[in-house]
Design a protein around this motif. Structure first.
Motif, PDB file in Angstrom:
ATOM      1  N   SER A 103       0.881  -1.211   0.151  1.00  0.00           N
ATOM      2  CA  SER A 103       0.080   0.042   0.071  1.00  0.00           C
ATOM      3  C   SER A 103       0.790   1.291   0.157  1.00  0.00           C
ATOM      4  O   SER A 103       0.331   2.334  -0.469  1.00  0.00           O
ATOM      5  CB  SER A 103      -0.785  -0.030   1.322  1.00  0.00           C
ATOM      6  OG  SER A 103      -0.104  -0.002   2.309  1.00  0.00           O
ATOM      7  N   LEU A 104       1.950   1.114   0.519  1.00  0.00           N
ATOM      8  CA  LEU A 104       2.962   2.386   0.608  1.00  0.00           C
ATOM      9  C   LEU A 104       3.330   2.681  -0.625  1.00  0.00           C
ATOM     10  O   LEU A 104       3.678   4.083  -1.096  1.00  0.00           O
ATOM     11  CB  LEU A 104       4.269   1.879   1.450  1.00  0.00           C
ATOM     12  CG  LEU A 104       3.784   1.812   2.817  1.00  0.00           C
ATOM     13  CD1 LEU A 104       5.186   1.311   3.694  1.00  0.00           C
ATOM     14  CD2 LEU A 104       3.225   2.663   3.720  1.00  0.00           C
ATOM     15  N   VAL A 105       3.557   1.751  -1.720  1.00  0.00           N
ATOM     16  CA  VAL A 105       3.807   2.079  -3.091  1.00  0.00           C
ATOM     17  C   VAL A 105       2.751   2.849  -3.648  1.00  0.00           C
ATOM     18  O   VAL A 105       3.220   3.892  -4.486  1.00  0.00           O
ATOM     19  CB  VAL A 105       4.002   0.575  -3.967  1.00  0.00           C
ATOM     20  CG1 VAL A 105       4.208   1.053  -5.352  1.00  0.00           C
ATOM     21  CG2 VAL A 105       5.138  -0.238  -3.387  1.00  0.00           C
ATOM     22  N   LEU A 106       1.377   2.792  -3.257  1.00  0.00           N
ATOM     23  CA  LEU A 106       0.511   3.880  -3.782  1.00  0.00           C
ATOM     24  C   LEU A 106       0.274   5.012  -2.980  1.00  0.00           C
ATOM     25  O   LEU A 106      -0.623   5.725  -3.290  1.00  0.00           O
ATOM     26  CB  LEU A 106      -0.839   3.031  -3.782  1.00  0.00           C
ATOM     27  CG  LEU A 106      -0.873   1.492  -4.411  1.00  0.00           C
ATOM     28  CD1 LEU A 106      -2.083   0.862  -4.385  1.00  0.00           C
ATOM     29  CD2 LEU A 106      -0.510   1.871  -6.028  1.00  0.00           C
ATOM     30  N   GLY A 107       1.105   5.156  -1.914  1.00  0.00           N
ATOM     31  CA  GLY A 107       1.077   6.380  -1.112  1.00  0.00           C
ATOM     32  C   GLY A 107       0.165   6.248  -0.338  1.00  0.00           C
ATOM     33  O   GLY A 107      -0.610   7.252   0.256  1.00  0.00           O
TER      34      GLY A 107
ATOM     35  N   THR B 280      -7.254   2.653   5.945  1.00  0.00           N
ATOM     36  CA  THR B 280      -6.388   3.395   4.881  1.00  0.00           C
ATOM     37  C   THR B 280      -6.211   4.800   5.370  1.00  0.00           C
ATOM     38  O   THR B 280      -7.257   5.458   5.132  1.00  0.00           O
ATOM     39  CB  THR B 280      -6.854   2.992   3.792  1.00  0.00           C
ATOM     40  OG1 THR B 280      -7.094   1.619   3.409  1.00  0.00           O
ATOM     41  CG2 THR B 280      -5.842   3.497   2.699  1.00  0.00           C
ATOM     42  N   LEU B 281      -4.964   5.191   5.327  1.00  0.00           N
ATOM     43  CA  LEU B 281      -4.626   6.753   5.578  1.00  0.00           C
ATOM     44  C   LEU B 281      -3.762   6.849   4.513  1.00  0.00           C
ATOM     45  O   LEU B 281      -3.041   6.270   3.837  1.00  0.00           O
ATOM     46  CB  LEU B 281      -3.742   6.690   6.867  1.00  0.00           C
ATOM     47  CG  LEU B 281      -4.184   5.975   8.165  1.00  0.00           C
ATOM     48  CD1 LEU B 281      -3.124   6.269   9.148  1.00  0.00           C
ATOM     49  CD2 LEU B 281      -5.390   6.533   8.520  1.00  0.00           C
ATOM     50  N   SER B 282      -4.166   7.989   3.637  1.00  0.00           N
ATOM     51  CA  SER B 282      -3.476   8.771   2.705  1.00  0.00           C
ATOM     52  C   SER B 282      -3.799  10.237   2.646  1.00  0.00           C
ATOM     53  O   SER B 282      -4.354  10.857   3.652  1.00  0.00           O
ATOM     54  CB  SER B 282      -4.414   8.155   1.221  1.00  0.00           C
ATOM     55  OG  SER B 282      -5.885   8.684   1.123  1.00  0.00           O
ATOM     56  N   MET B 283      -3.252  10.905   1.595  1.00  0.00           N
ATOM     57  CA  MET B 283      -3.274  12.110   1.571  1.00  0.00           C
ATOM     58  C   MET B 283      -4.784  12.914   1.550  1.00  0.00           C
ATOM     59  O   MET B 283      -5.149  14.034   1.819  1.00  0.00           O
ATOM     60  CB  MET B 283      -2.518  13.012   0.541  1.00  0.00           C
ATOM     61  CG  MET B 283      -1.187  12.545   0.514  1.00  0.00           C
ATOM     62  SD  MET B 283      -0.241  13.332   1.930  1.00  0.00           S
ATOM     63  CE  MET B 283      -0.413  14.985   1.329  1.00  0.00           C
ATOM     64  N   SER B 284      -5.633  11.946   1.229  1.00  0.00           N
ATOM     65  CA  SER B 284      -7.133  12.460   0.831  1.00  0.00           C
ATOM     66  C   SER B 284      -7.950  12.165   1.959  1.00  0.00           C
ATOM     67  O   SER B 284      -9.075  12.709   2.114  1.00  0.00           O
ATOM     68  CB  SER B 284      -7.745  11.582  -0.319  1.00  0.00           C
ATOM     69  OG  SER B 284      -7.632  10.347  -0.141  1.00  0.00           O
TER      70      SER B 284
END
Length: 253
Positions: A72-76, A98-102
């Motif tokens: 998942s880190l590969v996808l940011g 899931t934590l992401s920039m969004s």
């Protein structure tokens, strides 16, 4: 293979193993921990770890475990399979977060706790005391503006009771449906989902504003103090419902 290539490969392998075996306790020491949050008993690695105790604003979670997906880190993103306590713990839960920039997404999320855990040390108006257990089930949650992009779930309040200076209100079991409408969190219940004769919605909007649009009628299962208080809501309609209407900021939020 010349010496330079061997050194580069060796350093690369070393870095891979260093990251793979990096202790979670080291990451926690280096990470900026928000005010009001404290961690103790951190063990394992960043990919699979455990925290004995997490305290958030005087609310304590015990035995928090996680599995972090490297892919998942590969996808940011940081995709975490979380487990809190166990089914015998007063506060427990599990789910895929899931934590992401969004923002934050969640699937298959379950969280259970006594109402006292959620209320913390907050003082409620009219010396109100609330008892009961909370069970939250989220099928899908996607953070958005102001609150959500998607939300599908249910909230159960089991053996709920409210006591204040006006009376004693044993409310029984209450089921609430959760959804997302135009970015707002919508909570809905009706007479098939509670014993109170209550039907309506509560909507959490931007700027922490809550809007209540509901109605309630007298039923045989209502506590006597609640029946006596219904008249203060206003005039009942032709079907015997009293109106419940409110819009303002969420108290204590």
């Amino acid at each position: 293979m010349n010496l330079a290539k061997k050194i580069i490969i060796g350093v690369g392998i070393y870095l891979v193993f260093l990251v793979a075996l990096l202790p979670a306790s080291v990451v926690v020491k280096l990470a900026p921990i928000p005010n009001g949050v404290s961690l103790s008993g951190v063990s394992g690695s960043i990919w699979s770890g455990n925290i004995e105790s997490v305290t958030v604003q005087n609310r304590q979670l015990e035995q928090v475990q996680w599995q972090l997906s490297p892919w998942s880190l590969v996808l940011g993103q940081a995709k975490l399979d979380l487990v809190i306590g166990n089914r015998g713990s007063a506060v427990n839960g599990k789910g895929l977060v899931t934590l992401s920039m969004s923002g934050v997404d969640a699937k298959g999320l379950r969280f259970e706790s006594p109402s006292s855990f959620l209320l913390g040390n907050n003082r409620l108006p009219f010396r109100t005391k609330v008892d009961g257990d909370i069970s939250l089930f989220i099928d899908t949650l996607e953070q958005g503006i102001p609150w959500c992009e998607q939300l599908n779930g249910k909230l159960f309040v089991n053996r709920a009771s409210v006591k204040n200076q006006f009376g004693d209100y044993p409310l029984g079991d209450i089921e609430l449906g959760l959804s997302c409408v135009d970015g707002n969190v919508k909570v809905k219940s009706d007479e098939t989902m509670n014993q109170l004769g209550f039907t309506g919605t509560v909507t959490l909007q931007a700027e922490k504003v809550v809007q209540v649009s509901a109605k309630i009628k007298e039923t045989a299962s209502q506590p006597e103090d609640l029946k006596k208080a219904l008249a203060f809501l206003g005039k009942k309609d032709s079907q015997g419902y009293y109106p419940i209407s409110y819009q303002g900021r969420v108290p204590g939020l």
